[in-house]
Scaffold this active site. Structure first.
Site, short mmCIF file in Angstrom:
data_model
loop_
_atom_site.label_atom_id
_atom_site.label_comp_id
_atom_site.label_asym_id
_atom_site.label_seq_id
_atom_site.Cartn_x
_atom_site.Cartn_y
_atom_site.Cartn_z
N GLY A 166 -3.45 5.82 -6.89
CA GLY A 166 -4.31 7.00 -6.97
C GLY A 166 -4.92 7.12 -8.34
N GLY A 167 -5.62 8.24 -8.54
CA GLY A 167 -6.30 8.44 -9.81
C GLY A 167 -5.36 8.55 -11.00
N MET A 168 -4.09 8.95 -10.73
CA MET A 168 -3.15 9.16 -11.82
C MET A 168 -2.16 8.02 -11.98
SD MET A 168 -4.15 11.96 -13.11
CE MET A 168 -2.78 12.25 -14.23
N ASP A 201 -4.50 19.79 -6.66
CA ASP A 201 -5.11 18.67 -5.94
C ASP A 201 -4.57 18.60 -4.51
OD1 ASP A 201 -6.87 16.57 -5.65
OD2 ASP A 201 -5.45 15.05 -6.35
N LYS A 203 6.57 6.77 -9.38
CA LYS A 203 5.15 6.85 -9.74
C LYS A 203 4.98 6.41 -11.18
CE LYS A 203 1.01 9.61 -9.35
NZ LYS A 203 0.40 10.78 -8.72
N LEU A 241 3.26 0.95 -2.97
CA LEU A 241 2.94 1.74 -1.78
C LEU A 241 1.53 2.29 -1.80
CD1 LEU A 241 6.27 3.78 -1.42
CD2 LEU A 241 5.58 1.70 -0.21
N GLY A 242 0.97 2.50 -2.97
CA GLY A 242 -0.38 3.04 -3.06
C GLY A 242 -0.79 3.24 -4.49
N VAL A 280 2.13 4.13 -7.10
CA VAL A 280 3.40 4.54 -6.52
C VAL A 280 4.09 3.30 -5.94
CG1 VAL A 280 4.55 5.97 -4.79
CG2 VAL A 280 2.53 6.83 -5.98
#
Length: 544
Positions: free
Chosen positions: A27-29, A145, A47, A24-25, A32
């Site tokens: 990110g920096g961590m 964040d 995640k 789905l996406g 997902v």
């Protein structure tokens, strides 16, 4: 596809239960995934947290343990506007967080596709997030964040959900991201975090203030073209909420108060937003001086978050160390990226720099560049100014007609026009007219290399960076009441198209071992009034 765990139907299954179906996406961590919970027969979001291959085995183990411990703490948060954490698992040495799947995109996606939201919707979103943060903070969890990309809006219901606690910090625990580097989104990060000071719940509230501005206008008020520009805007530049935020200005200004001790609290901000939805006007929170003062705001008093305290509050970081701290943060942020940025800690309209070495250019690939702006000022004689420095006069102790004598807790007094209100901005103090048409700024600091002329010439050299569309800048050496001084005059295009071109008058002088800087900025069509305000301010200025 690289695999961890069991393989079923060509898709990865983790912990023997969750089948990862679609990314789905990222990110920096981590990444997902949309996944199927094969035990309970439901769709979930998983995640997959990034593991740093550069860490030793012991460090990687400690990182995994911290990740799991903090995710478990977040899982204890039960609130309709906080993402539900179903499970925390480890598979193949990698941690995973299993969450509810929200059918809907992020607030960032919504803004990108459909443009900014209206003020009523922004208030609704703010209420939901403030309520969520109150629950998290009461449980000792900081989000750290908050930004539009981490706020989901459920399709059909419009439910607002705060997600991605991936860099959250739990009270009493070492954060999973605590590796000596900065973590977060600079445009939405509170100045105390930027400056290296200890952060707490007020830091999340600052981020929410920036988020409300972004929801209403399409972008954070601290967005700039470079990382250095963002850091400068957050830590020391004049804060300019967008015009669309005016109906909610008391809340926005209260949340974007640089001093965390004076920042508007979550309960007060939520109450004020609820009052706006009920009555169409912002009403005060319960009982605090901040909320009562913020509630008294009107659209014509948009320049002051609330009245100043009886005594000046100490800044989160001493002014003598703020520049090096932010410069160090910038080095950490760009290390390895091969890019350079400049910390330009000036006020609007240039003027005195924050201190020796505070204007620092750093480059990850060319360390020798870091001292490029710290040398002595040029001895070249500047061109003659088209304007004239203010006359050296005996400073009156009373204010002229139409003015009032402002005795400022920062250690000075001067006459300001009636109706101007105080707005402290870090090391600077502003007195502004309604609507910020006229901005009178003052800064007190230690003496610097090259005296007033050196200070203003260094600032003028950075004029194109600190003042968009800077042109026709001239610095002239002069005196002020017998003291060494310099006068700087220039024109620039303003911070927005709506604001339009502006003109600035600035006088900097040394007196009794201190450096004083006074300036006035105004639209180019109102320079006559601006010059009067400037001359009166300079002529009546006294240190207290």
């Amino acid at each position: 596809m690289a695999t961890d765990g069991d393989q079923r139907d060509g898709l990865r299954v983790i912990a023997g239960r969750y089948r990862l179906e679609k990314r789905l996406g990222r990110g920096g961590m981590g990444v997902v995934w949309r996944a199927a919970d094969q035990l309970l027969g439901r769709q979930v979001a998983v995640k997959e947290l990034t593991v740093d291959d550069a860490l030793s085995d012991d460090d990687a183990r400690l990182r995994r343990e911290r990740t799991l411990r903090e995710a478990q703490a977040v899982a204890q948060l039960h609130h309709p506007h906080i993402i539900v954490v179903h499970d925390v698992v480890e598979d193949g040495g990698r941690p995973y967080i299993v969450m509810e799947l929200i059918d809907g995109g992020s607030l960032a996606d919504r803004i990108s596709r459909r443009g900014p939201v209206d003020v009523g919707e922004a208030a609704r979103i703010g209420i939901a997030l403030l309520s969520a943060l109150r629950t998290a903070h009461e449980a000792g969890v900081l989000h750290r964040d908050i930004k539009p990309a981490n706020v989901l809006v459920e399709a059909g219901t419009g439910r607002v959900v705060l997600t991605d606690f991936g860099i959250a910090q739990v009270a009493g625990a070492t954060t999973l991201t605590e590796t000596g580097s900065f973590v977060g989104s600079p445009e939405y990060t509170a100045p105390e975090r930027m400056s290296g000071a200890r952060s707490g719940p007020p830091s999340d509230l600052w981020s929410l203030g920036a988020l409300l501005c972004a929801a209403l206008s399409g972008e954070s008020p601290f967005r700039r073209d470079s990382l250095g520009g963002i850091l400068h805007a957050v830590v020391s530049d004049e804060i300019r909420p967008p015009a669309q935020a005016e109906p909610l200005l008391p809340v926005v200004r209260g949340l974007l108060e640089r001093d965390p001790e004076r920042r508007l609290g979550a309960a007060e901000a939520e109450l004020m937003l609820r009052g706006f939805l009920e009555t169409g006007a912002v009403t005060g929170g319960a009982g605090t001086a901040q909320s009562a003062a913020a509630a008294s705001y009107t659209p014509t008093e948009r320049d002051v978050p609330w009245p100043p305290p009886p005594e000046p509050a100490a800044p989160p970081v001493p002014s003598s160390t703020r520049g090096p701290l932010v410069a160090a943060l910038l080095v950490a942020a760009v290390a390895g990226a091969g890019v350079s940025a400049a910390m330009l800690l000036f006020h609007e309209g240039g003027g005195a720099a924050p201190g020796p070495g505070a204007t620092t250019a750093v480059s990850a690939s060319h360390p020798s560049d870091s001292a490029a702006t710290t040398g002595p000022p040029s001895a070249t004689t500047p061109p003659a100014s088209s304007g004239t420095p203010p006359p050296a006069t005996t400073r009156p102790r009373t204010a002229p007609s139409g003015y009032r004598l402002a005795r400022d807790p920062a250690g000075f007094a001067l006459a300001v026009p009636e109706g101007f209100t105080r707005d402290p901005q870090g090391e600077r103090v502003f007195y502004m007219s309604p609507g910020q048409t006229f901005r009178l700024g003052i800064r007190l600091s230690e003496t610097q290399t090259g005296g007033p002329g050196g200070v203003l010439r260094r600032a003028a050299a950075e004029g194109p960076s600190t003042n968009p569309g800077y042109h026709d800048g001239r610095v002239t050496d002069t005196t002020h009441s017998g003291h060494p001084a310099a006068f700087w005059e220039f024109t620039w295009k303003g911070f927005s198209a709506a604001e339009g071109p502006r003109h600035t008058y600035d006088l900097c002088w040394e007196e009794d071992g201190r450096l004083y800087d006074v300036w006035v900025s105004a639209p180019v069509g109102k320079v006559r009034e601006a010059r009067e305000y400037f001359d009166v301010a300079v002529d009546t200025f006294t240190a207290t």
